[in-house]
Design an enzyme around this catalytic site. Structure first.
Site, PDB file in Angstrom:
ATOM      1  N   HIS A  75      60.379 -37.255  51.069  1.00 34.09           N
ATOM      2  CA  HIS A  75      60.946 -37.453  49.749  1.00 34.09           C
ATOM      3  C   HIS A  75      60.015 -38.371  48.968  1.00 34.09           C
ATOM      4  O   HIS A  75      59.205 -39.112  49.549  1.00 34.09           O
ATOM      5  CB  HIS A  75      62.332 -38.102  49.840  1.00 34.09           C
TER       6      HIS A  75
ATOM      7  N   CYS B  25      58.264 -35.004  45.687  1.00 36.08           N
ATOM      8  CA  CYS B  25      58.503 -35.022  44.252  1.00 36.08           C
ATOM      9  C   CYS B  25      57.804 -36.217  43.609  1.00 36.08           C
ATOM     10  O   CYS B  25      57.510 -37.215  44.258  1.00 36.08           O
ATOM     11  CB  CYS B  25      59.998 -35.082  43.950  1.00 36.08           C
TER      12      CYS B  25
END
Length: 306
Positions: free
Chosen positions: A128, A171
């Site tokens: 992440h 991301c």
């Protein structure tokens, strides 16, 4: 008497009659060697990639996270694809799963302090991310400097003049790329959306990292799954769009001798043509990006192509 058409004086006649005007005439450009013009690509050499093994490939794959971060389903497919491709390319593999931020920092520092006898270092990070960096499994951030800094010329002398390659699936924000309509300038119809994989929102997730600049050092290539501010998509079974496309294009073009930057353009094209259908925002897209301080072509040679 028939009209006579007078021919206009030539440039040479004018120059002969008015020598002072000669400096106003600009000679036509000529090439030093019209038969064999030099192209820029002809003057760029390749990095040496003949060691066996040719280098080290480190894979850090964070799958299981402490709440409130969700587990990254589908990441196992990315890990297996990367292992297969880089082993095929002649790299030694080191795989680390579910690392906290401090463990990631320690790992990267440890690898930077090793003696690298191979010709190249590759690091694949899947996790992440946010606008501040990549998340460890405990939710703490690993910053850009934590990732790239240990491999600078001052910190890692055994990798000086050798390519240092980072592939990062994470991301870099929370925004979604929305699709735009395009009209092809050709007689062939291009069904961009029709060829894209349209997935139900429940079947893929995002890896919501920002690393704005490269370190001020030579021989780095950093390829990221998305541009600044936006999410990356990962399908919960087959893996992320970026890593799966990267592995596919490496398998296709490395045996043909294509350099890595050209291969990454193919990745950009393939990923940008995919689309995710979201219930709230509609069709969402993804645009990978790479930045380099390479000084030569980087070509991953297949040791024993079939």
């Amino acid at each position: 008497m028939p009209n006579r058409i007078k021919s206009s004086p030539s440039k040479e006649d004018i120059q002969a009659s008015f020598p002072e005007l000669q400096k106003l005439f600009i000679p036509a450009p000529t090439s030093r060697n019209q038969e064999d013009p030099v192209k820029a690509a002809d003057e760029i050499t390749e990095y040496k990639m003949s060691s066996k093994p040719c280098g080290l490939c480190v894979i850090i794959n964070n799958v299981n996270f402490d709440p409130p971060l969700k587990d990254r389903y589908g990441a196992h497919s990315d890990e297996e694809s990367l292992k297969m491709v880089f082993q095929w390319l002649g790299f030694s593999l080191r795989v680390h799963k579910n690392q906290t931020a401090e463990q990631m920092k320690d790992l990267l520092k440890t690898y930077s302090q090793q003696q690298h006898d191979g010709d190249c270092f590759v690091c694949c990070i899947m996790s992440h991310g946010s606008s501040d960096g990549v998340h460890g499994t405990n939710g703490t951030i690993v910053s850009r400097d934590d990732i790239f800094g240990p491999f600078s010329g001052k910190s890692c002398p055994s990798l000086i003049n050798k390519p240092k390659v980072f592939f990062i699936q994470a991301c870099r924000g929370k925004e979604y790329h929305l699709s735009v309509e395009v009209q092809p300038d050709s007689y062939e119809e291009e069904e961009v959306e029709a060829d894209a994989e349209m997935e139900d929102e429940a079947s893929f997730e995002t890896d919501a990292v920002e690393m704005s600049t490269l370190p001020a050092d030579a021989d780095f290539l950093v390829a990221r799954s998305t541009v600044k501010g936006y999410v990356s998509f990962r399908e919960t079974i087959s893996g992320s769009w970026f890593i799966q496309s990267l592995c596919k294009q490496l398998k296709k073009y490395c045996p043909k001798g294509e350099d890595v930057q050209t291969i990454l353009l193919c990745v950009n094209k393939e990923v940008s043509e995919k689309a995710a259908r979201l219930r709230i925002t509609g069709i969402a897209k993804q645009m990978p990006v790479h930045k380099v301080t390479l000084r030569k072509k980087l070509v991953f040679r297949v040791p024993n192509p079939q």
